[in-house]
Write a protein that holds these residues in place. Structure first.
Motif, PDB file in Angstrom:
ATOM      1  N   ILE A  30       0.864  -1.185   0.000  1.00 40.95           N
ATOM      2  CA  ILE A  30       0.000   0.000   0.000  1.00 40.95           C
ATOM      3  C   ILE A  30       0.893   1.225   0.000  1.00 40.95           C
ATOM      4  CG2 ILE A  30      -1.762   1.292   1.247  1.00 40.95           C
ATOM      5  CD1 ILE A  30      -2.728  -1.444   2.330  1.00 40.95           C
ATOM      6  N   LEU A 111      -4.116   6.371  -2.778  1.00 44.73           N
ATOM      7  CA  LEU A 111      -3.325   5.178  -2.477  1.00 44.73           C
ATOM      8  C   LEU A 111      -3.149   4.348  -3.742  1.00 44.73           C
ATOM      9  CD1 LEU A 111      -5.092   4.054   0.816  1.00 44.73           C
ATOM     10  CD2 LEU A 111      -2.935   5.291   0.603  1.00 44.73           C
ATOM     11  N   THR A 113      -2.014   0.493  -4.963  1.00 46.82           N
ATOM     12  CA  THR A 113      -1.777  -0.871  -4.497  1.00 46.82           C
ATOM     13  C   THR A 113      -2.119  -1.830  -5.625  1.00 46.82           C
ATOM     14  OG1 THR A 113      -2.073  -2.399  -2.646  1.00 46.82           O
ATOM     15  CG2 THR A 113      -4.058  -1.250  -3.425  1.00 46.82           C
TER      16      THR A 113
END
Length: 157
Positions: A30, A111, A113
């Motif tokens: 992450i 974010l 990821t």
């Protein structure tokens, strides 16, 4: 540097909360973007004018009705003990686990990821459900989560 260490991320607690902690190997995947990188990514992929999804303009692709199809309830699954995402979401987004995704809370809070990490821990990401938009690298499918418990299934334009 384009990313902050997760330890410096203001909302790190959503991934380390004692009720739903993530394993270290998933935490490592992450990547919170720095404010500057997030702002540029938001400008390029969500909106050139608006700082968050509540103030999008009619020129921004998420505001175009043609971008969105179905709306489904995500809240019931989020509140259940079942870790799986709603089936309608996984049917709409049939990506390989290694696809890079961007979970865009707002202009300065994005974010990065992998789809596999998001699928496993989607409930953590949605501790903040104030209109985040999920898009994938070089993918058309998109999700727009709303605090009323609905998610729009659509296509990034």
């Amino acid at each position: 540097m384009s990313y902050l260490p997760l330890d410096q991320y203001q909302r790190k607690w959503i991934f380390t909360h004692q009720s739903m902690p993530l394993p270290e190997e998933d935490l490592a995947q992450i990547k919170p973007m720095t404010a500057q990188r997030a702002a540029q990514f938001w400008k390029d992929n969500i909106s050139a004018q608006s700082p968050d999804s509540e103030r999008l303009s009619s020129q921004d692709w998420p505001m175009h009705n043609k971008a969105w199809g179905d709306e489904v309830d995500w809240m019931a699954e989020w509140e259940s003990d079942d870790p799986e995402m709603p089936v309608a979401i996984t049917q709409h987004i049939d990506w390989q686990d290694d696809v890079t995704i961007y979970f865009c809370y707002e202009k300065y809070n994005i974010l990065e990821t992998k789809w596999s990490v998001f699928k496993r821990h989607w409930k953590n990401f949605l501790f903040y459900d104030d209109g985040p938009i999920l898009i994938g690298r070089r993918r058309k499918e998109a999700l727009w989560f709303h605090s009323n418990g609905l998610v729009k299934l659509g296509q990034h334009q």
